[in-house]
Design a protein around this motif. Structure first.
Motif, PDB file in Angstrom:
ATOM      1  N   ILE A 127       0.854  -1.182   0.000  1.00 41.17           N
ATOM      2  CA  ILE A 127       0.000   0.000   0.000  1.00 41.17           C
ATOM      3  C   ILE A 127       0.893   1.237   0.000  1.00 41.17           C
ATOM      4  O   ILE A 127       1.753   1.377   0.864  1.00 41.17           O
ATOM      5  N   GLY A 128       0.702   2.133  -0.979  1.00 43.70           N
ATOM      6  CA  GLY A 128       1.557   3.317  -0.966  1.00 43.70           C
ATOM      7  C   GLY A 128       1.350   4.226  -2.149  1.00 43.70           C
ATOM      8  O   GLY A 128       0.448   4.019  -2.971  1.00 43.70           O
ATOM      9  N   VAL A 129       2.198   5.233  -2.220  1.00 41.36           N
ATOM     10  CA  VAL A 129       2.148   6.229  -3.294  1.00 41.36           C
ATOM     11  C   VAL A 129       3.571   6.533  -3.741  1.00 41.36           C
ATOM     12  O   VAL A 129       4.533   6.248  -3.036  1.00 41.36           O
ATOM     13  N   ILE A 130       3.688   7.107  -4.929  1.00 43.86           N
ATOM     14  CA  ILE A 130       4.962   7.665  -5.375  1.00 43.86           C
ATOM     15  C   ILE A 130       4.837   9.180  -5.293  1.00 43.86           C
ATOM     16  O   ILE A 130       4.050   9.785  -6.022  1.00 43.86           O
ATOM     17  N   ASN A 131       5.551   9.774  -4.362  1.00 48.19           N
ATOM     18  CA  ASN A 131       5.476  11.212  -4.111  1.00 48.19           C
ATOM     19  C   ASN A 131       6.806  11.644  -3.499  1.00 48.19           C
ATOM     20  O   ASN A 131       7.213  11.096  -2.481  1.00 48.19           O
ATOM     21  N   VAL A 132       7.477  12.598  -4.103  1.00 45.69           N
ATOM     22  CA  VAL A 132       8.839  12.923  -3.681  1.00 45.69           C
ATOM     23  C   VAL A 132       8.846  13.913  -2.518  1.00 45.69           C
ATOM     24  O   VAL A 132       7.920  14.714  -2.368  1.00 45.69           O
ATOM     25  N   PRO A 133       9.893  13.874  -1.694  1.00 42.82           N
ATOM     26  CA  PRO A 133      10.042  14.874  -0.635  1.00 42.82           C
ATOM     27  C   PRO A 133      10.374  16.235  -1.232  1.00 42.82           C
ATOM     28  O   PRO A 133      10.753  16.332  -2.403  1.00 42.82           O
ATOM     29  N   LYS A 134      10.258  17.259  -0.415  1.00 36.19           N
ATOM     30  CA  LYS A 134      10.641  18.595  -0.868  1.00 36.19           C
ATOM     31  C   LYS A 134      12.151  18.785  -0.786  1.00 36.19           C
ATOM     32  O   LYS A 134      12.724  19.621  -1.490  1.00 36.19           O
ATOM     33  N   LEU A 135      12.794  17.990   0.053  1.00 38.33           N
ATOM     34  CA  LEU A 135      14.244  18.078   0.237  1.00 38.33           C
ATOM     35  C   LEU A 135      14.702  16.793   0.904  1.00 38.33           C
ATOM     36  O   LEU A 135      13.976  16.212   1.713  1.00 38.33           O
ATOM     37  N   LEU A 136      15.911  16.361   0.552  1.00 38.78           N
ATOM     38  CA  LEU A 136      16.511  15.172   1.162  1.00 38.78           C
ATOM     39  C   LEU A 136      17.893  15.547   1.663  1.00 38.78           C
ATOM     40  O   LEU A 136      18.704  16.101   0.911  1.00 38.78           O
ATOM     41  N   LEU A 137      18.159  15.248   2.935  1.00 39.14           N
ATOM     42  CA  LEU A 137      19.439  15.600   3.550  1.00 39.14           C
ATOM     43  C   LEU A 137      20.107  14.321   4.041  1.00 39.14           C
ATOM     44  O   LEU A 137      19.542  13.589   4.852  1.00 39.14           O
ATOM     45  N   ILE A 138      21.297  14.049   3.527  1.00 38.22           N
ATOM     46  CA  ILE A 138      22.064  12.870   3.929  1.00 38.22           C
ATOM     47  C   ILE A 138      23.296  13.304   4.707  1.00 38.22           C
ATOM     48  O   ILE A 138      24.147  14.016   4.185  1.00 38.22           O
ATOM     49  N   ASP A 139      23.357  12.896   5.964  1.00 36.27           N
ATOM     50  CA  ASP A 139      24.484  13.226   6.834  1.00 36.27           C
ATOM     51  C   ASP A 139      25.048  11.921   7.384  1.00 36.27           C
ATOM     52  O   ASP A 139      24.426  11.252   8.211  1.00 36.27           O
ATOM     53  N   SER A 140      26.233  11.559   6.927  1.00 42.11           N
ATOM     54  CA  SER A 140      26.820  10.267   7.302  1.00 42.11           C
ATOM     55  C   SER A 140      27.192  10.190   8.777  1.00 42.11           C
ATOM     56  O   SER A 140      27.479   9.104   9.293  1.00 42.11           O
ATOM     57  N   GLU A 141      27.191  11.327   9.501  1.00 45.43           N
ATOM     58  CA  GLU A 141      27.505  11.298  10.931  1.00 45.43           C
ATOM     59  C   GLU A 141      26.503  10.449  11.710  1.00 45.43           C
ATOM     60  O   GLU A 141      26.834   9.887  12.750  1.00 45.43           O
ATOM     61  N   TYR A 142      25.287  10.351  11.205  1.00 46.80           N
ATOM     62  CA  TYR A 142      24.283   9.531  11.901  1.00 46.80           C
ATOM     63  C   TYR A 142      24.669   8.062  11.908  1.00 46.80           C
ATOM     64  O   TYR A 142      24.179   7.291  12.739  1.00 46.80           O
ATOM     65  N   LEU A 143      25.534   7.651  11.001  1.00 50.99           N
ATOM     66  CA  LEU A 143      25.925   6.245  10.921  1.00 50.99           C
ATOM     67  C   LEU A 143      26.818   5.824  12.091  1.00 50.99           C
ATOM     68  O   LEU A 143      27.007   4.622  12.323  1.00 50.99           O
ATOM     69  N   GLN A 144      27.370   6.787  12.816  1.00 40.64           N
ATOM     70  CA  GLN A 144      28.278   6.459  13.909  1.00 40.64           C
ATOM     71  C   GLN A 144      27.600   5.606  14.983  1.00 40.64           C
ATOM     72  O   GLN A 144      28.251   4.810  15.662  1.00 40.64           O
ATOM     73  N   SER A 145      26.278   5.779  15.154  1.00 42.45           N
ATOM     74  CA  SER A 145      25.565   5.028  16.189  1.00 42.45           C
ATOM     75  C   SER A 145      24.899   3.773  15.644  1.00 42.45           C
ATOM     76  O   SER A 145      24.194   3.067  16.373  1.00 42.45           O
ATOM     77  N   LEU A 146      25.126   3.470  14.360  1.00 42.52           N
ATOM     78  CA  LEU A 146      24.424   2.355  13.717  1.00 42.52           C
ATOM     79  C   LEU A 146      25.146   1.030  13.983  1.00 42.52           C
ATOM     80  O   LEU A 146      26.356   0.936  13.807  1.00 42.52           O
ATOM     81  N   PRO A 147      24.432  -0.016  14.415  1.00 42.73           N
ATOM     82  CA  PRO A 147      25.068  -1.333  14.599  1.00 42.73           C
ATOM     83  C   PRO A 147      25.632  -1.862  13.284  1.00 42.73           C
ATOM     84  O   PRO A 147      25.133  -1.552  12.204  1.00 42.73           O
ATOM     85  N   GLN A 148      26.657  -2.692  13.384  1.00 40.75           N
ATOM     86  CA  GLN A 148      27.297  -3.240  12.190  1.00 40.75           C
ATOM     87  C   GLN A 148      26.329  -4.053  11.338  1.00 40.75           C
ATOM     88  O   GLN A 148      26.422  -4.038  10.108  1.00 40.75           O
ATOM     89  N   ARG A 149      25.398  -4.745  11.972  1.00 34.80           N
ATOM     90  CA  ARG A 149      24.435  -5.532  11.201  1.00 34.80           C
ATOM     91  C   ARG A 149      23.592  -4.620  10.314  1.00 34.80           C
ATOM     92  O   ARG A 149      23.294  -4.940   9.165  1.00 34.80           O
ATOM     93  N   GLU A 150      23.212  -3.449  10.833  1.00 32.26           N
ATOM     94  CA  GLU A 150      22.438  -2.486  10.042  1.00 32.26           C
ATOM     95  C   GLU A 150      23.291  -1.888   8.924  1.00 32.26           C
ATOM     96  O   GLU A 150      22.789  -1.610   7.831  1.00 32.26           O
ATOM     97  N   MET A 151      24.580  -1.681   9.189  1.00 35.40           N
ATOM     98  CA  MET A 151      25.475  -1.176   8.143  1.00 35.40           C
ATOM     99  C   MET A 151      25.570  -2.178   7.002  1.00 35.40           C
ATOM    100  O   MET A 151      25.511  -1.814   5.824  1.00 35.40           O
ATOM    101  N   ARG A 152      25.702  -3.461   7.342  1.00 30.19           N
ATOM    102  CA  ARG A 152      25.770  -4.500   6.305  1.00 30.19           C
ATOM    103  C   ARG A 152      24.471  -4.558   5.510  1.00 30.19           C
ATOM    104  O   ARG A 152      24.480  -4.803   4.300  1.00 30.19           O
TER     105      ARG A 152
END
Length: 353
Positions: free
Chosen positions: A149-174
């Motif tokens: 169930i869903g739609v195709i609709n784009v965000p108004k802006l997308l922000l990618i900041d790799s600093e958030y990955l510092q707290s990510l478990p290795q399994r999630e990184m893989r």
């Protein structure tokens, strides 16, 4: 890193992204800002994000429990009610701060609340950064069936900041890495080859790999935003992978999305080999790399037929036929490929061996 122009919005990276975000919010003159998080991102990512936000309009944080189990229509009803109770209007904006579940459900909730309010994605997982948040697909699961169930609709802006990955478990990184590997396999052989020796990859250079992965997905989506043609290439590994993920979703051994897709890519590469689209050397390169990253999964014999039954619900199917996107050599793709059941069974047998 340079911003990427997507289909009606821009993708910004790291510190420059926050400058663009604050400017955008001020220019749009929103009445209020709502930030959707889950229990993990509210604890680990919101404190990192909020100091970057320079606004003087009402702000509310909405938290849901973490996990794929929350990605359903009941959660949407709860979120629509919360937004209503908090006074959200057509001039409100929803910022989705989290992984693929948050961006998927947040985009869907925003797209349907009061017939649509603006939303912004800030993915905090690797999977969210290189895949889930890009391209405008938003939605929820139907029972254990993924993204029905869903739609195709784009965000108004997308922000990618790799600093958030510092707290990510290795399994999630893989898990997120699987989508990056897929992008190389379907579109860029040189990019794929950068991952052949994972010991040579250092985190300091990882931003460039993320940027290229985003570029690849965006290049494909720009050609076919509504998935009537070449965008189906992005489903390599997902026809079998989604069925496997769905089957084990509520089991005692659930798989993360990228883990299931890695299995799907191995099996669909075997199918490509049997159809003469891959050489034996290419297939072994793919299988050896993926089995070296992702622990082999033990299928029960009775499960395989049940997993095959789930293939009928795959969104690429047409006229009752299961359609695969298969790699035609590393770095190239061919879509709308029918595969007989016998070959699918052989792909499971090859994976088990």
């Amino acid at each position: 890193m340079q911003p990427i122009n997507a289909n009606g919005y821009s993708i910004y990276f790291n510190e420059k992204g926050y400058e663009a975000l604050n400017t955008f919010i001020k220019e749009r003159q929103y009445s209020s800002v709502f930030i959707l998080t889950d229990s993990n991102t509210n604890e680990f990512c919101a404190p990192q994000f909020l100091p970057h936000l320079e606004i003087d309009i009402p702000l509310e944080i909405i938290e849901i429990e973490a996990g794929e189990a929350m990605k359903n229509i009941d959660t949407c009803v709860e979120l629509w009610s919360i937004l209503t109770d908090l006074g959200a209007d057509r001039k409100s904006v929803l910022i989705n701060l989290g992984g693929g579940v948050i961006t998927d459900i947040g985009g869907f909730v925003a797209s349907t609340f009061k017939r649509g309010i603006d939303f912004i994605h800030i993915p905090t997982t690797l999977l969210g950064m290189v895949d889930a948040s890009i391209g405008g697909k938003n939605g929820v699961d139907l029972g254990n069936l993924k993204n029905q169930i869903g739609v195709i609709n784009v965000p108004k802006l997308l922000l990618i900041d790799s600093e958030y990955l510092q707290s990510l478990p290795q399994r999630e990184m893989r898990s997120g890495l699987a989508e990056m590997l897929k992008h190389g396999l379907i579109h860029d052989k040189n990019y794929w080859e950068q991952f052949l020796d994972l010991n040579q990859i250092v985190f300091d250079n990882f931003d460039a790999l993320i940027h290229r992965s985003v570029e690849i997905k965006n290049e494909i989506v720009l050609q076919d935003p509504t998935e009537n043609g070449i965008r189906k290439a992005l489903n390599f590994g997902h026809t079998l992978g989604h069925a496997i993920e769905s089957f084990y979703l509520e089991s005692t051994t659930p798989l993360l999305h990228g883990e299931a897709i890695a299995i799907g890519m191995i099996m669909e590469s075997y199918i490509a080999l049997q159809k003469g689209l891959l050489t034996a050397m290419e297939y072994l390169q793919i299988k050896n790399l993926l089995t070296g990253i992702y622990e082999p999964f033990l299928f029960q014999e009775n499960d395989i037929e049940l997993i095959q039954n789930l293939l009928i619900h795959d969104k690429k199917n047409e006229y009752g036929k299961v359609q695969f996107a298969l790699i035609d050599g590393i770095g190239k793709i061919i879509i709308n490929q029918s595969v007989e059941n016998e070959l699918i069974v052989k792909a499971f047998e090859d994976y088990k061996n």
